[in-house]
Design a protein around this motif. Structure first.
Motif, short mmCIF file in Angstrom:
data_model
loop_
_atom_site.label_atom_id
_atom_site.label_comp_id
_atom_site.label_asym_id
_atom_site.label_seq_id
_atom_site.Cartn_x
_atom_site.Cartn_y
_atom_site.Cartn_z
N GLN A 130 2.56 -6.63 -6.68
CA GLN A 130 2.77 -6.86 -5.25
C GLN A 130 1.78 -7.89 -4.75
O GLN A 130 0.71 -8.06 -5.31
CB GLN A 130 2.62 -5.58 -4.44
N ARG A 145 8.34 3.23 -5.30
CA ARG A 145 6.98 2.70 -5.21
C ARG A 145 6.91 1.49 -4.28
O ARG A 145 5.89 1.27 -3.63
CB ARG A 145 6.48 2.34 -6.61
N ALA A 204 6.54 2.84 -0.79
CA ALA A 204 5.16 3.30 -0.59
C ALA A 204 4.22 2.12 -0.40
O ALA A 204 3.32 2.15 0.45
CB ALA A 204 4.72 4.16 -1.76
N ALA A 205 4.42 1.05 -1.17
CA ALA A 205 3.56 -0.13 -1.07
C ALA A 205 3.73 -0.80 0.29
O ALA A 205 2.75 -1.25 0.91
CB ALA A 205 3.87 -1.12 -2.19
N GLY A 207 4.69 0.68 3.11
CA GLY A 207 4.04 1.54 4.10
C GLY A 207 2.54 1.39 4.09
O GLY A 207 1.90 1.35 5.14
N GLU A 208 1.97 1.29 2.91
CA GLU A 208 0.53 1.10 2.79
C GLU A 208 0.09 -0.24 3.38
O GLU A 208 -0.91 -0.32 4.10
CB GLU A 208 0.15 1.16 1.31
N ALA A 209 0.88 -1.28 3.10
CA ALA A 209 0.55 -2.60 3.63
C ALA A 209 0.63 -2.62 5.15
O ALA A 209 -0.22 -3.19 5.84
CB ALA A 209 1.46 -3.66 3.03
N GLY A 259 0.23 -0.13 7.15
CA GLY A 259 -0.88 0.67 7.68
C GLY A 259 -2.19 -0.11 7.69
O GLY A 259 -3.08 0.18 8.47
N ALA A 260 -2.29 -1.11 6.84
CA ALA A 260 -3.52 -1.91 6.76
C ALA A 260 -3.62 -2.93 7.90
O ALA A 260 -4.69 -3.46 8.15
CB ALA A 260 -3.58 -2.65 5.42
#
Length: 138
Positions: free
Chosen positions: A3, A27, A30-31, A33-35, A37-38
């Motif tokens: 990614q 995945r 999830a990646a 969503g994580e990005a 959130g950052a």
């Protein structure tokens, strides 16, 4: 899974997020969503100057300025960090050639400081005034 995440801050204040992900769809979600959130929202500028409507907002509240207060603020905000003596301000804002007109500039700066964040305009003793704030000029 690979990614890459690229954040692009646009001049209009918007943020673009470019994500390229290769791999398992679960995945990938999830990646993403994580990005997301950052991402942190860009800080709201303390001062907004709208040149079309000639409106000024300080910390979200609209500020009523006289014509010369507005012109003085706009001139200084367009040249942040630069020091202007009274004669230069008289020439650029009041459009009057020659030396400054006594303490007219000082009075207008004092009134302007009382209406906006007083720390935005700094007195450089023996020289003049400087805009040290951050303004969003549109």
């Amino acid at each position: 899974m690979t990614q890459s995440l690229t954040r692009v801050d646009r001049p209009d204040g918007a943020v673009e997020l470019h994500i390229v992900v290769h791999g398992d769809p679960d995945r990938i979600g999830a990646a993403i969503g994580e990005a997301l959130g950052a991402l942190e929202p860009a800080p709201e500028p303390a001062l907004r100057i709208d040149t079309t409507s000639r409106r000024v907002r300080s910390h979200g509240a609209e500020v009523e300025l006289t014509r010369l207060e507005y012109e003085l603020l706009l001139f200084l905000a367009r040249h942040p960090g630069r020091v202007f003596d009274r004669a230069a301000l008289t020439e650029h804002v009041w459009r009057l050639p020659g030396p400054s007109r006594g303490r007219t500039i000082d009075v207008h700066v004092r009134k302007l400081r009382s209406k906006i964040d007083r720390f935005s305009i700094t007195t450089v003793r023996g020289v003049g005034y400087r805009f040290d704030g951050r303004a969003d000029i549109t």
